[in-house]
Design an enzyme around this catalytic site. Sequence first.
Site, PDB file in Angstrom:
ATOM      1  CG  HIS A  71       8.850  21.084 -31.571  1.00 25.26           C
ATOM      2  ND1 HIS A  71       7.491  20.901 -31.513  1.00 25.26           N
ATOM      3  CD2 HIS A  71       9.290  20.306 -32.601  1.00 25.26           C
ATOM      4  CE1 HIS A  71       7.116  20.059 -32.473  1.00 25.26           C
ATOM      5  NE2 HIS A  71       8.190  19.675 -33.133  1.00 25.26           N
ATOM      6  CG  ASP A  73       5.640  24.303 -31.175  1.00 26.21           C
ATOM      7  OD1 ASP A  73       6.735  23.796 -30.872  1.00 26.21           O
ATOM      8  OD2 ASP A  73       5.366  24.696 -32.323  1.00 26.21           O
ATOM      9  CG  ASP A 104       5.860  16.894 -35.154  1.00 28.04           C
ATOM     10  OD1 ASP A 104       6.865  17.200 -34.487  1.00 28.04           O
ATOM     11  OD2 ASP A 104       5.520  17.485 -36.189  1.00 28.04           O
ATOM     12  CD  GLU A 138       9.666  22.211 -35.591  1.00 32.50           C
ATOM     13  OE1 GLU A 138      10.288  21.759 -36.562  1.00 32.50           O
ATOM     14  OE2 GLU A 138       8.438  21.984 -35.398  1.00 32.50           O
ATOM     15  CD  GLU A 139       4.950  21.407 -35.637  1.00 36.29           C
ATOM     16  OE1 GLU A 139       5.073  21.669 -36.844  1.00 36.29           O
ATOM     17  OE2 GLU A 139       5.070  20.258 -35.187  1.00 36.29           O
ATOM     18  CD  GLU A 164      10.666  17.469 -35.342  1.00 39.15           C
ATOM     19  OE1 GLU A 164       9.602  16.828 -35.332  1.00 39.15           O
ATOM     20  OE2 GLU A 164      10.718  18.709 -35.235  1.00 39.15           O
ATOM     21  CG  HIS A 358       1.745  18.204 -38.767  1.00 44.11           C
ATOM     22  ND1 HIS A 358       2.263  19.228 -39.531  1.00 44.11           N
ATOM     23  CD2 HIS A 358       2.580  18.099 -37.709  1.00 44.11           C
ATOM     24  CE1 HIS A 358       3.354  19.713 -38.958  1.00 44.11           C
ATOM     25  NE2 HIS A 358       3.565  19.029 -37.843  1.00 44.11           N
TER      26      HIS A 358
END
Length: 385
Positions: A71, A73, A104, A138-139, A164, A358
């Site tokens: 992903h 984003d 991530d 995706e997030e 990931e 994150h």
Amino acid sequence: MEKAERIQILRDLIQIQSVNGNELAVAQYLQKLFAQYKLEAQVLPFGDQRANLLLEIGDGANDQVLGITGHMDTVTTGDLEKWEYDPFAATVVGDRLYGRGAADMKSGLAAQIIAIIELVTAGQKLPGKVRLIATAGEEYGTPGANRLEAAGIAQDLSALIVGEPTSGNVIYAHSGSLNYRVTSVGKSVHSSRPADGVNAIDSLIDFCVGERQLFDDTPVDPYLGTVKHSVTIFKAGDQVNTIPDQAEINGNIRPTKAFPNDQVIAKLQALVDQINQAGQAQLSLEIIHSFWPVASDPDGKLVQLVLKASQEAYCSLAEHEQPKLTIINGATDASVFVKHHQDLPVVLLGADNWNISHQVNEYTTISSFLATIEAYKTIIKDYFA
């Protein structure tokens, strides 16, 4: 590519701010990068600066299609004052490269992209097809993956690898994630005469009590274990002397392959129906998000091939533990792509680890990033052997 070129691509990706959006800018950068190597990537915009990207290589002589997905984003930065380095400067300090999305999962996405480019420029022959699927959102809500899945992009896949962050470990199973809301409607009256009204809270409490044991009789998944479930939000009332006529709860459930989403939803609905028949307030169930679990045979071809490639790629990193097989309880875009293809073999493989994701001062190690590139190159070559 030289080492510096590889690192610069990752730095470029991190410097494009794609916090919960703006994936179009990332996709356009990648399209131009691929074009430098005579590869034609397709950018699929869908408004408000959002986009997916697709690229295929291989001659398609056989019917195998290896999907590789990541992903574009990232999550938000949080409190900028707590960052030691600018989250969008992609600062390199020793073996660490700091930035939002470094773990991530722009490092995983960059590793996939570089592996493809290097194989093509080396003249590697691929009798099947490799399909790179770069997604938006995706997030939060997976709008990109959902659009692609609805268009059938995963229907002909033979296997899927998700980039990931895994620290080189091979994730062969992860739970799904189902978010739901139960709303209760009663009748509001003054609290001095509660018998004249219907307290919307009462039926919701009955639901919460029933939810505690709702999944006790479900089968234990051989890889993912029991179904994890929680009521996480309760909203009701706005004045202490008024019987509330509206109330709601939200909950999260982690479905497994042994007890997947459709069976989870049926259990929830049955409990709602039971309470509606017995109580005065009326409950209604709404499914907000429904991401499916994935699980692959740990002794199967895909899992063992990826494990071998990762162990070989990481063996030169003296400070790094040998990659191993493991599972997680988070969901990924794979949860969308298996929706109508639930036997699809899926693994996760990326640099560094999930726990850095994150976080303030998120980073990837350059050594693991470079090792992950080599792992992907080996996987792609050996998958069609």
